[in-house]
Write a protein that holds these residues in place. Structure first.
Motif, PDB file in Angstrom:
ATOM      1  N   PRO A 147       0.815  -1.219   0.000  1.00 29.47           N
ATOM      2  CA  PRO A 147       0.000   0.000   0.000  1.00 29.47           C
ATOM      3  C   PRO A 147       0.849   1.269   0.000  1.00 29.47           C
ATOM      4  O   PRO A 147       1.876   1.338   0.658  1.00 29.47           O
ATOM      5  CB  PRO A 147      -0.795  -0.097   1.301  1.00 29.47           C
ATOM      6  CG  PRO A 147      -0.751  -1.530   1.685  1.00 29.47           C
ATOM      7  CD  PRO A 147       0.559  -2.043   1.184  1.00 29.47           C
ATOM      8  N   CYS A 149       0.495   5.112   1.049  1.00 27.52           N
ATOM      9  CA  CYS A 149      -0.352   5.995   1.861  1.00 27.52           C
ATOM     10  C   CYS A 149      -0.288   7.426   1.328  1.00 27.52           C
ATOM     11  O   CYS A 149       0.592   7.771   0.537  1.00 27.52           O
ATOM     12  CB  CYS A 149       0.096   5.948   3.322  1.00 27.52           C
ATOM     13  SG  CYS A 149       0.063   4.284   4.027  1.00 27.52           S
ATOM     14  N   ASP A 151       0.758  10.098   2.541  1.00 25.29           N
ATOM     15  CA  ASP A 151       2.011  10.823   2.785  1.00 25.29           C
ATOM     16  C   ASP A 151       3.177  10.289   1.934  1.00 25.29           C
ATOM     17  O   ASP A 151       4.310  10.714   2.077  1.00 25.29           O
ATOM     18  CB  ASP A 151       2.382  10.798   4.271  1.00 25.29           C
ATOM     19  CG  ASP A 151       2.757   9.405   4.774  1.00 25.29           C
ATOM     20  OD1 ASP A 151       2.688   8.422   3.999  1.00 25.29           O
ATOM     21  OD2 ASP A 151       3.124   9.302   5.965  1.00 25.29           O
ATOM     22  N   SER A 153       4.325   7.177   2.011  1.00 20.18           N
ATOM     23  CA  SER A 153       5.003   6.028   2.615  1.00 20.18           C
ATOM     24  C   SER A 153       4.476   4.723   2.011  1.00 20.18           C
ATOM     25  O   SER A 153       3.325   4.638   1.586  1.00 20.18           O
ATOM     26  CB  SER A 153       4.809   6.018   4.138  1.00 20.18           C
ATOM     27  OG  SER A 153       3.432   5.884   4.450  1.00 20.18           O
ATOM     28  N   GLN A 155       3.843   0.737   2.741  1.00 20.39           N
ATOM     29  CA  GLN A 155       3.648  -0.169   3.871  1.00 20.39           C
ATOM     30  C   GLN A 155       4.127  -1.585   3.532  1.00 20.39           C
ATOM     31  O   GLN A 155       3.935  -2.059   2.414  1.00 20.39           O
ATOM     32  CB  GLN A 155       2.175  -0.222   4.265  1.00 20.39           C
ATOM     33  CG  GLN A 155       1.611   1.123   4.671  1.00 20.39           C
ATOM     34  CD  GLN A 155       2.333   1.702   5.875  1.00 20.39           C
ATOM     35  OE1 GLN A 155       2.455   1.052   6.902  1.00 20.39           O
ATOM     36  NE2 GLN A 155       2.812   2.925   5.750  1.00 20.39           N
ATOM     37  N   CYS A 161      -2.044   1.475   5.983  1.00 25.35           N
ATOM     38  CA  CYS A 161      -2.270   2.915   6.071  1.00 25.35           C
ATOM     39  C   CYS A 161      -3.343   3.153   7.135  1.00 25.35           C
ATOM     40  O   CYS A 161      -4.064   2.239   7.526  1.00 25.35           O
ATOM     41  CB  CYS A 161      -2.730   3.457   4.709  1.00 25.35           C
ATOM     42  SG  CYS A 161      -1.518   3.216   3.373  1.00 25.35           S
ATOM     43  N   THR A 162      -3.465   4.372   7.592  1.00 25.84           N
ATOM     44  CA  THR A 162      -4.420   4.685   8.655  1.00 25.84           C
ATOM     45  C   THR A 162      -5.522   5.601   8.130  1.00 25.84           C
ATOM     46  O   THR A 162      -5.449   6.093   7.005  1.00 25.84           O
ATOM     47  CB  THR A 162      -3.699   5.394   9.822  1.00 25.84           C
ATOM     48  OG1 THR A 162      -3.185   6.642   9.331  1.00 25.84           O
ATOM     49  CG2 THR A 162      -2.563   4.537  10.371  1.00 25.84           C
ATOM     50  N   ASN A 165      -3.942   8.804   7.465  1.00 29.71           N
ATOM     51  CA  ASN A 165      -3.004   8.692   6.341  1.00 29.71           C
ATOM     52  C   ASN A 165      -3.509   7.578   5.420  1.00 29.71           C
ATOM     53  O   ASN A 165      -2.946   6.492   5.382  1.00 29.71           O
ATOM     54  CB  ASN A 165      -1.604   8.377   6.905  1.00 29.71           C
ATOM     55  CG  ASN A 165      -0.532   8.419   5.842  1.00 29.71           C
ATOM     56  OD1 ASN A 165      -0.694   9.047   4.806  1.00 29.71           O
ATOM     57  ND2 ASN A 165       0.558   7.728   6.101  1.00 29.71           N
ATOM     58  N   PRO A 166      -4.606   7.841   4.667  1.00 25.39           N
ATOM     59  CA  PRO A 166      -5.277   6.765   3.931  1.00 25.39           C
ATOM     60  C   PRO A 166      -4.485   6.226   2.735  1.00 25.39           C
ATOM     61  O   PRO A 166      -3.573   6.863   2.229  1.00 25.39           O
ATOM     62  CB  PRO A 166      -6.563   7.436   3.454  1.00 25.39           C
ATOM     63  CG  PRO A 166      -6.232   8.880   3.383  1.00 25.39           C
ATOM     64  CD  PRO A 166      -5.245   9.130   4.476  1.00 25.39           C
ATOM     65  N   LYS A 167      -4.906   5.050   2.322  1.00 26.76           N
ATOM     66  CA  LYS A 167      -4.298   4.383   1.166  1.00 26.76           C
ATOM     67  C   LYS A 167      -4.749   5.070  -0.115  1.00 26.76           C
ATOM     68  O   LYS A 167      -5.940   5.258  -0.343  1.00 26.76           O
ATOM     69  CB  LYS A 167      -4.726   2.917   1.162  1.00 26.76           C
ATOM     70  CG  LYS A 167      -4.136   2.079   0.065  1.00 26.76           C
ATOM     71  CD  LYS A 167      -4.616   0.643   0.239  1.00 26.76           C
ATOM     72  CE  LYS A 167      -3.939  -0.317  -0.668  1.00 26.76           C
ATOM     73  NZ  LYS A 167      -4.396  -1.700  -0.434  1.00 26.76           N
TER      74      LYS A 167
END
Length: 197
Positions: A147, A149, A151, A153, A155, A161-162, A165-167
């Motif tokens: 994934p 994210c 930002d 990043s 994974q 992702c959160t 900080n979505p996918k």
């Protein structure tokens, strides 16, 4: 008479030197021929491995595109992970792509081996995944759908992702490994797929 035997001996020496030169020349030519044949085989395997890696990336794009066409509540990356397990192989049989199989997580897993199909509907084609039948090839393939994210990043398996900080995408990384006389080799093809809807 003495002079005639000298000529005969000289002719024998010349003949032996000529045979030696011919044998050395043939040995050198055969080495070049066998070396070229080996290089051709290695090149063919490298092309095959590259195409198998590209195929996996294209299958991931096809999954994403099918999800877009399905519309509704289907996520763009549906079928490109099993929870937080992002490593798998394309499950293929009978000349058709079925889905992504997330059973394997290492090149040593049995389902990472690509097979030459013996199914009449796909005879000779490469098949892979749980249930694939055929003869083993020297090629093994794994695909990771990591994934991406918001930002930027990436994974790893086991993380996600959160909400904050979505996918927004998936980095597809297809690795093909194979062994030949000169040792082990691998090729990696990567692409990033985003939800442009």
């Amino acid at each position: 008479m003495h002079h005639a035997s000298f000529v005969r001996g000289q002719t024998l020496v010349e003949l032996m030197v000529a045979m030696f030169v011919i044998i050395v020349g043939l040995a050198g030519a055969s080495n070049v021929i066998f070396s070229n044949a080996r290089a051709q085989a290695e090149s063919a395997e490298r092309v095959t491995a590259g195409n198998l890696a590209r195929e996996a990336v294209e299958l991931a794009k096809a999954v994403r595109d099918s999800n877009w066409v399905a519309g509704g509540g289907v996520a763009f990356d549906a079928g490109l992970s099993a929870g937080t397990d992002y490593t798998g192989v394309p499950r293929m049989e009978g000349g058709a792509f079925i889905d992504m199989d997330f059973t394997p997580n290492a090149m040593s897993d049995a389902t990472a081996v690509l097979k030459r199909s013996t199914n009449p509907a796909s005879a000779g084609l490469f098949v892979q995944g749980t249930g694939a039948s055929g003869s083993d090839t020297p090629f093994r393939r794994l695909v990771t759908f990591a994934p991406i994210c918001a930002d930027g990043s990436i994974q790893a398996s086991g993380s996600a992702c959160t909400v904050v900080n979505p996918k927004i995408g998936v980095r597809v990384s297809a690795v093909v490994e194979w062994t030949q006389r000169t040792g082990s080799h691998d090729i990696t093809v990567e692409d990033e797929l985003y939800d442009w809807r």
